[in-house]
Design a protein around this motif. Structure first.
Motif, PDB file in Angstrom:
ATOM      1  N   CYS A 260      -1.170   1.697 -17.392  1.00  0.00           N
ATOM      2  CA  CYS A 260      -1.746   2.796 -17.097  1.00  0.00           C
ATOM      3  C   CYS A 260      -2.949   3.470 -17.623  1.00  0.00           C
ATOM      4  CB  CYS A 260      -0.651   4.133 -17.193  1.00  0.00           C
ATOM      5  SG  CYS A 260       0.133   4.137 -18.764  1.00  0.00           S
ATOM      6  N   GLY A 261      -3.648   4.450 -17.173  1.00  0.00           N
ATOM      7  CA  GLY A 261      -4.747   4.911 -17.922  1.00  0.00           C
ATOM      8  C   GLY A 261      -5.809   3.853 -17.776  1.00  0.00           C
ATOM      9  N   PRO A 262      -6.849   3.993 -18.863  1.00  0.00           N
ATOM     10  CA  PRO A 262      -8.038   2.835 -18.904  1.00  0.00           C
ATOM     11  C   PRO A 262      -7.734   1.392 -19.048  1.00  0.00           C
ATOM     12  CG  PRO A 262      -7.832   4.174 -21.015  1.00  0.00           C
ATOM     13  CD  PRO A 262      -6.711   4.784 -20.063  1.00  0.00           C
ATOM     14  N   ASP A 263      -6.453   1.126 -19.381  1.00  0.00           N
ATOM     15  CA  ASP A 263      -5.871  -0.232 -19.541  1.00  0.00           C
ATOM     16  C   ASP A 263      -5.096  -0.661 -18.159  1.00  0.00           C
ATOM     17  OD1 ASP A 263      -6.293  -0.461 -22.283  1.00  0.00           O
ATOM     18  OD2 ASP A 263      -4.662   0.394 -22.789  1.00  0.00           O
ATOM     19  N   LYS A 264      -5.303  -0.003 -17.240  1.00  0.00           N
ATOM     20  CA  LYS A 264      -4.717  -0.267 -15.871  1.00  0.00           C
ATOM     21  C   LYS A 264      -5.404  -1.410 -15.304  1.00  0.00           C
ATOM     22  CE  LYS A 264      -2.767   1.860 -11.617  1.00  0.00           C
ATOM     23  NZ  LYS A 264      -3.010   3.150 -10.929  1.00  0.00           N
ATOM     24  N   ARG A 265      -4.834  -2.344 -14.712  1.00  0.00           N
ATOM     25  CA  ARG A 265      -5.102  -3.723 -14.130  1.00  0.00           C
ATOM     26  C   ARG A 265      -4.660  -3.621 -12.577  1.00  0.00           C
ATOM     27  NH1 ARG A 265      -8.356  -2.695 -17.453  1.00  0.00           N
ATOM     28  NH2 ARG A 265      -8.729  -4.245 -19.128  1.00  0.00           N
ATOM     29  N   VAL A 266      -5.272  -4.125 -11.675  1.00  0.00           N
ATOM     30  CA  VAL A 266      -4.762  -4.557 -10.399  1.00  0.00           C
ATOM     31  C   VAL A 266      -5.028  -6.008 -10.020  1.00  0.00           C
ATOM     32  CG1 VAL A 266      -5.178  -3.742  -7.912  1.00  0.00           C
ATOM     33  CG2 VAL A 266      -5.546  -2.003  -9.745  1.00  0.00           C
ATOM     34  N   LEU A 267      -3.871  -6.360  -9.487  1.00  0.00           N
ATOM     35  CA  LEU A 267      -3.735  -7.903  -9.288  1.00  0.00           C
ATOM     36  C   LEU A 267      -3.590  -7.890  -7.536  1.00  0.00           C
ATOM     37  CD1 LEU A 267      -0.946  -9.023 -11.912  1.00  0.00           C
ATOM     38  CD2 LEU A 267      -3.557  -8.940 -12.184  1.00  0.00           C
ATOM     39  N   CYS A 268      -4.300  -8.653  -7.124  1.00  0.00           N
ATOM     40  CA  CYS A 268      -4.416  -8.707  -5.573  1.00  0.00           C
ATOM     41  C   CYS A 268      -4.254 -10.262  -4.805  1.00  0.00           C
ATOM     42  CB  CYS A 268      -5.905  -8.103  -5.226  1.00  0.00           C
ATOM     43  SG  CYS A 268      -6.279  -6.461  -5.794  1.00  0.00           S
ATOM     44  N   ALA A 269      -3.751 -10.174  -3.710  1.00  0.00           N
ATOM     45  CA  ALA A 269      -3.587 -11.347  -3.021  1.00  0.00           C
ATOM     46  C   ALA A 269      -3.438 -10.926  -1.650  1.00  0.00           C
ATOM     47  CB  ALA A 269      -2.439 -12.128  -3.587  1.00  0.00           C
ATOM     48  N   ASN A 270      -3.833 -11.891  -0.794  1.00  0.00           N
ATOM     49  CA  ASN A 270      -3.354 -11.670   0.688  1.00  0.00           C
ATOM     50  C   ASN A 270      -1.594 -11.933   0.827  1.00  0.00           C
ATOM     51  OD1 ASN A 270      -5.944 -11.355   1.833  1.00  0.00           O
ATOM     52  ND2 ASN A 270      -6.287 -13.458   1.805  1.00  0.00           N
ATOM     53  N   TRP A 271      -1.271 -11.214   1.914  1.00  0.00           N
ATOM     54  CA  TRP A 271       0.233 -11.296   1.849  1.00  0.00           C
ATOM     55  C   TRP A 271       0.655 -12.821   2.072  1.00  0.00           C
ATOM     56  CZ3 TRP A 271       2.886 -12.545   6.127  1.00  0.00           C
ATOM     57  CH2 TRP A 271       2.118 -12.862   7.466  1.00  0.00           C
ATOM     58  N   ASN A 272       0.034 -13.509   2.729  1.00  0.00           N
ATOM     59  CA  ASN A 272       0.613 -15.078   2.944  1.00  0.00           C
ATOM     60  C   ASN A 272       0.065 -15.895   2.141  1.00  0.00           C
ATOM     61  OD1 ASN A 272      -1.964 -14.862   4.015  1.00  0.00           O
ATOM     62  ND2 ASN A 272      -1.509 -15.599   5.952  1.00  0.00           N
ATOM     63  N   ASP A 273      -0.448 -15.589   1.110  1.00  0.00           N
ATOM     64  CA  ASP A 273      -1.052 -16.486   0.062  1.00  0.00           C
ATOM     65  C   ASP A 273      -0.068 -16.576  -1.145  1.00  0.00           C
ATOM     66  OD1 ASP A 273      -2.523 -18.034  -1.805  1.00  0.00           O
ATOM     67  OD2 ASP A 273      -4.281 -16.816  -1.919  1.00  0.00           O
ATOM     68  N   ASP A 274       1.011 -17.709  -0.893  1.00  0.00           N
ATOM     69  CA  ASP A 274       2.102 -17.893  -1.726  1.00  0.00           C
ATOM     70  C   ASP A 274       1.597 -18.428  -3.201  1.00  0.00           C
ATOM     71  OD1 ASP A 274       4.217 -16.924  -0.267  1.00  0.00           O
ATOM     72  OD2 ASP A 274       4.572 -18.984   0.633  1.00  0.00           O
ATOM     73  N   GLU A 275       0.305 -19.217  -3.194  1.00  0.00           N
ATOM     74  CA  GLU A 275       0.087 -19.928  -4.439  1.00  0.00           C
ATOM     75  C   GLU A 275      -0.346 -18.485  -5.267  1.00  0.00           C
ATOM     76  OE1 GLU A 275      -3.520 -22.700  -5.881  1.00  0.00           O
ATOM     77  OE2 GLU A 275      -2.322 -23.395  -4.160  1.00  0.00           O
ATOM     78  N   LYS A 276      -1.261 -17.662  -4.849  1.00  0.00           N
ATOM     79  CA  LYS A 276      -1.785 -16.580  -5.525  1.00  0.00           C
ATOM     80  C   LYS A 276      -0.683 -15.662  -5.952  1.00  0.00           C
ATOM     81  CE  LYS A 276      -4.981 -13.753  -7.395  1.00  0.00           C
ATOM     82  NZ  LYS A 276      -5.572 -14.102  -8.653  1.00  0.00           N
ATOM     83  N   ILE A 277       0.640 -15.443  -5.141  1.00  0.00           N
ATOM     84  CA  ILE A 277       1.485 -14.340  -5.428  1.00  0.00           C
ATOM     85  C   ILE A 277       2.220 -15.175  -6.551  1.00  0.00           C
ATOM     86  CG2 ILE A 277       3.590 -13.534  -4.564  1.00  0.00           C
ATOM     87  CD1 ILE A 277       2.040 -13.371  -1.876  1.00  0.00           C
ATOM     88  N   ALA A 278       2.478 -16.347  -6.395  1.00  0.00           N
ATOM     89  CA  ALA A 278       3.214 -17.431  -7.526  1.00  0.00           C
ATOM     90  C   ALA A 278       2.438 -17.067  -8.888  1.00  0.00           C
ATOM     91  CB  ALA A 278       3.529 -18.624  -7.229  1.00  0.00           C
ATOM     92  N   GLU A 279       1.069 -17.009  -8.962  1.00  0.00           N
ATOM     93  CA  GLU A 279       0.220 -16.833  -9.916  1.00  0.00           C
ATOM     94  C   GLU A 279       0.651 -15.475 -10.610  1.00  0.00           C
ATOM     95  OE1 GLU A 279      -3.820 -17.590  -9.343  1.00  0.00           O
ATOM     96  OE2 GLU A 279      -3.297 -19.618  -8.630  1.00  0.00           O
ATOM     97  N   ILE A 280       0.457 -14.450  -9.941  1.00  0.00           N
ATOM     98  CA  ILE A 280       0.861 -13.179 -10.200  1.00  0.00           C
ATOM     99  C   ILE A 280       2.263 -13.020 -10.919  1.00  0.00           C
ATOM    100  CG2 ILE A 280       1.323 -10.654  -9.404  1.00  0.00           C
ATOM    101  CD1 ILE A 280      -0.997 -11.273  -7.147  1.00  0.00           C
ATOM    102  N   ILE A 281       3.361 -13.518 -10.169  1.00  0.00           N
ATOM    103  CA  ILE A 281       4.565 -13.564 -10.634  1.00  0.00           C
ATOM    104  C   ILE A 281       4.741 -14.111 -11.983  1.00  0.00           C
ATOM    105  CG2 ILE A 281       7.051 -14.510 -10.333  1.00  0.00           C
ATOM    106  CD1 ILE A 281       6.358 -14.231  -7.384  1.00  0.00           C
ATOM    107  N   TYR A 282       4.184 -15.357 -12.367  1.00  0.00           N
ATOM    108  CA  TYR A 282       3.892 -15.702 -13.546  1.00  0.00           C
ATOM    109  C   TYR A 282       3.399 -14.965 -14.569  1.00  0.00           C
ATOM    110  CZ  TYR A 282       2.760 -19.115 -17.475  1.00  0.00           C
ATOM    111  OH  TYR A 282       2.667 -19.598 -18.555  1.00  0.00           O
ATOM    112  N   GLU A 283       2.316 -14.420 -14.216  1.00  0.00           N
ATOM    113  CA  GLU A 283       1.560 -13.399 -14.994  1.00  0.00           C
ATOM    114  C   GLU A 283       2.513 -12.199 -15.636  1.00  0.00           C
ATOM    115  OE1 GLU A 283      -1.146 -13.736 -17.160  1.00  0.00           O
ATOM    116  OE2 GLU A 283      -1.663 -15.627 -16.026  1.00  0.00           O
TER     117      GLU A 283
END
Length: 67
Positions: free
Chosen positions: A32-55
């Motif tokens: 939240c606030g100035p430390d807020k980050r947004v992680l994005c992926a296409n809904w069908n990009d399982d590899e990128k989604i798995a990276e977000i889950i890992y993070e």
């Protein structure tokens, strides 16, 4: 697309996380606030989604490091 449910569970366990699916894109707002980050992926990009889950679970956004 197979990883969306796993991502939803990873987000549900966290404080200060907003999980959105909009127009074929997934956005995970972390922190939240100035430390807020947004992680994005296409809904069908399982590899990128798995990276977000890992993070969220083991990487720089795991519970003890989220503001």
């Amino acid at each position: 697309m197979k990883q969306i449910g796993n991502l939803a569970l990873a987000c549900a366990r966290k404080n200060n996380v907003l999980f959105q699916i909009l127009d074929g894109h997934i956005n995970v707002h972390v922190g939240c606030g100035p430390d807020k980050r947004v992680l994005c992926a296409n809904w069908n990009d399982d590899e990128k989604i798995a990276e977000i889950i890992y993070e969220l679970n083991f990487g720089k956004y795991k519970a003890d490091k989220v503001s």
